[in-house]
Design a protein around this motif. Structure first.
Motif, PDB file in Angstrom:
ATOM      1  N   GLN A 157      91.339   9.974  19.873  1.00  0.00           N
ATOM      2  CA  GLN A 157      91.286   8.588  20.371  1.00  0.00           C
ATOM      3  C   GLN A 157      91.429   8.628  21.901  1.00  0.00           C
ATOM      4  N   PRO A 158      90.961   7.589  22.607  1.00  0.00           N
ATOM      5  CA  PRO A 158      91.025   7.616  24.085  1.00  0.00           C
ATOM      6  C   PRO A 158      92.423   7.905  24.640  1.00  0.00           C
ATOM      7  N   ARG A 159      93.470   7.235  24.071  1.00  0.00           N
ATOM      8  CA  ARG A 159      94.830   7.459  24.593  1.00  0.00           C
ATOM      9  C   ARG A 159      95.296   8.885  24.333  1.00  0.00           C
ATOM     10  N   TRP A 163      99.500   5.494  30.292  1.00  0.00           N
ATOM     11  CA  TRP A 163      99.367   4.089  29.873  1.00  0.00           C
ATOM     12  C   TRP A 163      99.414   3.105  31.037  1.00  0.00           C
ATOM     13  N   ASP A 164      99.811   3.587  32.219  1.00  0.00           N
ATOM     14  CA  ASP A 164      99.968   2.714  33.375  1.00  0.00           C
ATOM     15  C   ASP A 164     101.025   1.641  33.110  1.00  0.00           C
ATOM     16  N   PHE A 165     102.092   2.028  32.397  1.00  0.00           N
ATOM     17  CA  PHE A 165     103.194   1.102  32.142  1.00  0.00           C
ATOM     18  C   PHE A 165     104.278   1.343  33.192  1.00  0.00           C
ATOM     19  N   PHE A 186     107.159  -0.106  32.618  1.00  0.00           N
ATOM     20  CA  PHE A 186     108.311  -0.572  31.832  1.00  0.00           C
ATOM     21  C   PHE A 186     108.430   0.368  30.632  1.00  0.00           C
ATOM     22  N   PRO A 244     108.589   0.442  26.766  1.00  0.00           N
ATOM     23  CA  PRO A 244     108.508  -0.361  25.542  1.00  0.00           C
ATOM     24  C   PRO A 244     109.554   0.117  24.540  1.00  0.00           C
ATOM     25  N   ARG A 245     109.958  -0.773  23.668  1.00  0.00           N
ATOM     26  CA  ARG A 245     111.009  -0.414  22.725  1.00  0.00           C
ATOM     27  C   ARG A 245     110.468   0.414  21.565  1.00  0.00           C
ATOM     28  N   THR A 246     109.155   0.393  21.437  1.00  0.00           N
ATOM     29  CA  THR A 246     108.554   1.222  20.391  1.00  0.00           C
ATOM     30  C   THR A 246     108.265   2.602  20.975  1.00  0.00           C
ATOM     31  N   ILE A 305     106.082   4.726  21.579  1.00  0.00           N
ATOM     32  CA  ILE A 305     104.633   4.964  21.548  1.00  0.00           C
ATOM     33  C   ILE A 305     104.294   6.373  22.018  1.00  0.00           C
ATOM     34  N   THR A 332     104.894   8.657  18.966  1.00  0.00           N
ATOM     35  CA  THR A 332     103.885   8.526  17.918  1.00  0.00           C
ATOM     36  C   THR A 332     102.560   9.143  18.360  1.00  0.00           C
ATOM     37  N   HIS A 333     102.236   9.001  19.647  1.00  0.00           N
ATOM     38  CA  HIS A 333     100.974   9.582  20.113  1.00  0.00           C
ATOM     39  C   HIS A 333     101.028  11.101  20.162  1.00  0.00           C
ATOM     40  N   SER A 391     102.858  12.923  18.330  1.00  0.00           N
ATOM     41  CA  SER A 391     102.859  13.348  16.933  1.00  0.00           C
ATOM     42  C   SER A 391     101.430  13.398  16.376  1.00  0.00           C
ATOM     43  N   ARG A 392     100.655  12.355  16.656  1.00  0.00           N
ATOM     44  CA  ARG A 392      99.252  12.322  16.190  1.00  0.00           C
ATOM     45  C   ARG A 392      98.425  13.438  16.809  1.00  0.00           C
TER      46      ARG A 392
END
Lengths: 223, 462
Positions: free
Chosen positions: A152-154, A180-182, A184, A186-188, A190, A193-194, A196-197
């Protein structure tokens, strides 16, 4: 690495000095803007850690002066909480990275590590190859031992970022900023999970995992 | 300030001045009425004596002087014209007939003729007409007493009326001043009570919809608004204090236990827990400061035209692994080519907070949907889940800071996620609202092109 720390708060200064010394760095401390600028100009440092708010000369002006004088020593700028536009201002002024206080020592260590051995930008290079994994930035393809892997792109951006800094720890926040250009957290989980994938897709049919999790710090792509 | 200006400013002074003006006007009008009446009466008297003279001359046409004398005698005998007096003299000045005792005025009208009559001999003033007749003079005089009586009555009337007007006016002025002060005192006493600290006080209204009543209504509305804002500020600071007390106490306990630890392993564990606690606190502060910062920057937001569709899709991709890891159905329905003007990172955080909420506050395997549509003016983003919703009583507070609903109570958090969402939306000139309570759905509308009237969108929740 020889590091110049320009920070006026004694406690923060001691905390950073101790932490970096423990990581095997040689730290010199400058207590205000003008002193720091003079020390930076004498050169010989592998990286500069710079507080944004300094007596005498603020961090932004210091970086600008340094860059105007042709000094290219990598600069990591530190700032207090808040200041959404601060990061952009800092990078525009010529800083190479930006970290918001308070931070954990592994985060700072990882960022300095990434700064110190930042590879010279190679515009023409569009292929990354580490171990048996190859990544084509133009065609956006990935293969392991010649076997195509569809991402996937990310996931692709994440792998590229890890491979570009192979052998160095990439922290969660560094990945959030760069992939991600974040600005902040996030509480998840991410990033988790990425990763891991990505691992699942990369390791399908292979036994060794090219990505190592460094507990309390981040991830390393094994060279 | 000089006294007329000062008097002008007080109600009593103002009404007094108006009264004075009216009284002066009444006096002037009275004077005119008096003059006009006086003049008319004089003319009427002239007319009467002229008519009487003519009548006498007609009666005596053939009789000459003696005829006139007889006519005069007849008049006096019948006293038909009680208020008229007569005198007929010969050329030598001897009285031939009549009851008038006075010098004979020259021929023509005489306005003030001093005389007395044979009846009582009192001095009187008359208006007289002297006419030459054959061999003598005829004087017909009308007593001015009636005229003077009417003049006196008129003067008394005018002065009585103006005095009464003046009295009524001054009394009215004092009364109106008193009533005004009393009405304002109601507002004043309320204001004093509020200054003294009783913020719940409101001005009593009489329901008359008068100007004072309406002013009271407006002031009450202003006070309500201020009270709401102050309640919010108080609530936020109380919440901050409350939200900090628990983790700070825990932190203090953990550090205490670490210093009393029996072995290095125990100490390490306690210190690690303390660090996590401190990190949580710092997160809370960072989130609060960020909300405050975004609230303050709506006017100078980094606005770039950005492909909102792409951003939403990217966020969907980012959250899909986490969604699927929990066995959720994650439905994404996005209209293409929707652009907005805004700060990409803030908008990312807004979407992230909404998806974080959906993930954290619903059980695993709960379906979550992300929808983006566009109307002519707005981009509409809806994040909905099929989990337990929120109660209607909780809905109004969802976008306020530190709101923890039933569905979020069991999960860690500060209750700042939706507050940040609302703040980012309004900083972009849009709005966030709960479009559905059960199942839960949040709807964000963002203007597709930057509007300039952002400043008026001040959120009620501080």
């Amino acid at each position: 690495m020889r590091i110049l720390l320009i920070e006026d708060d004694l406690q923060t200064s001691r905390y950073i000095t101790d932490g970096l010394a423990a990581a095997g760095h040689d730290v010199t401390v400058g207590c205000d803007g003008p002193t720091g600028l003079a020390q930076a100009r004498t050169g010989g440092f592998d990286a500069i850690v710079l507080d944004r708010m300094l007596p005498g000369l603020d961090g932004l002006a210091l970086v600008q002066t340094l860059r105007a004088a042709g000094n290219t020593t990598p600069v990591l700028m530190l700032t207090a909480i808040g200041g959404i536009a601060d990061r952009v201002d800092g990078l525009d002024a010529g800083a190479d990275d930006y970290l918001v206080k308070p931070f954990a020592m592994p985060e700072l260590a990882a960022r300095i590590h990434a700064l110190g051995r930042r590879p010279a930008p190679r515009a023409l290079e569009h292929r990354l190859a580490v171990g048996d994994i190859e990544l084509d930035l133009l065609r956006r393809t990935v293969s392991r031992a010649g076997q195509r892997i569809v991402l996937q792109p990310r996931e692709f951006a994440l792998l590229a970022e890890l491979m570009r800094h192979a052998g160095r720890v990439m922290t969660r926040t560094m990945l959030l900023e760069r992939v991600w250009d974040f600005d902040f957290d996030p509480r998840t989980n991410i990033v988790e999970t990425h990763v891991s994938r990505l691992r699942t897709k990369l390791n399908d049919g292979f036994t060794n995992d090219p990505i190592t999790t460094v507990r309390g710090a981040g991830y390393v792509f094994n060279p | 300030m000089t006294w007329p200006a000062r008097a002008w400013r007080s109600t009593t002074g103002l009404v007094s001045m108006v009264t004075l003006a009216f009284v002066l006007l009444a006096l002037a009008m009275g004077r005119i009425a008096y003059d006009v009446t006086h003049e008319a009466l004089e003319r009427q008297l002239d007319h009467r004596i002229a008519a009487e003279t003519a009548a006498l001359l007609v009666e005596a046409r053939d009789g000459g002087r003696a005829g006139i004398a007889q006519a005069v005698q007849r008049r006096l005998a019948s006293r038909a014209t009680a208020s008229l007096d007569y005198l007929l003299v010969d050329d030598a000045g001897r009285t031939l007939a009549g009851n008038l005792q006075a010098r004979v005025p020259p021929v023509g009208y005489e306005e003030f003729l001093l005389y007395h009559t044979a009846q009582d001999g009192r001095d009187r003033i008359a208006q007289a007409l002297t006419t030459r007749v054959d061999g003598g003079m005829l004087v017909v005089a009308a007593d001015r007493a009636d005229l003077y009586e009417i003049d006196r009555t008129l003067t008394t009337l005018i002065f009585t009326v103006t005095t009464l007007m003046l009295l009524a006016g001054v009394t009215g002025a004092i009364l109106i001043g008193w009533v005004t002060r009393r009405r304002l005192a109601r507002i004043d006493s309320t204001a004093q009570a509020i200054i003294a600290g009783d913020l719940s006080r409101r001005i009593r209204r009489d329901g008359s919809d008068s100007e004072f009543d309406r002013l009271a209504g407006t002031l009450n509305e202003m006070l309500n608004r201020i009270a709401t804002l102050m309640d919010n500020v108080r609530q936020v600071s109380t919440d901050i204090a409350h939200d900090l007390r628990t983790p700070l106490t825990r932190l203090s306990h953990q550090l205490e236990r670490a210093s009393n630890a029996t072995g290095p392993e125990d100490s390490q564990a306690q210190l690690a827990a303390a660090r996590t606690e401190a990190a949580n606190l710092l997160d809370l502060f960072a989130a609060l400061l960020r909300i405050a910062e975004v609230e303050g920057m709506s006017e100078r937001l980094a606005r770039a035209r950005l492909d909102f569709t792409a951003l939403v899709l990217q966020m969907a991709d980012t959250y899909r692994p986490a969604m699927e890891e929990d066995g959720r159905l994650f439905q994404v329905d996005v209209q293409h080519g929707v652009e907005v003007e805004g700060d990409k990172r803030l908008l990312s955080q807004m979407i992230a907070n909404l998806l974080d909420n959906a993930l954290r506050h619903t059980p695993n395997e709960t379906a979550v949907s992300l929808t983006l549509q566009a109307t002519a003016a707005d981009a509409i983003l809806i994040v909905a889940d099929k989990g337990p919703g929120v109660g209607a009583e909780e809905a109004p507070h969802l976008f306020q800071r530190f709101t923890r609903t039933e569905r979020s109570r069991s999960t860690p958090g500060h209750g700042l996620g939706l507050a940040m969402v609302a703040t980012v939306a309004s900083a972009h000139g849009g709005a966030a609202r709960i479009s559905c309570l059960q199942p839960f759905a949040v709807c964000i509308s963002l203007p597709r092109s930057a509007r300039r009237e952002i400043a008026r969108k001040v959120p009620d929740n501080l």
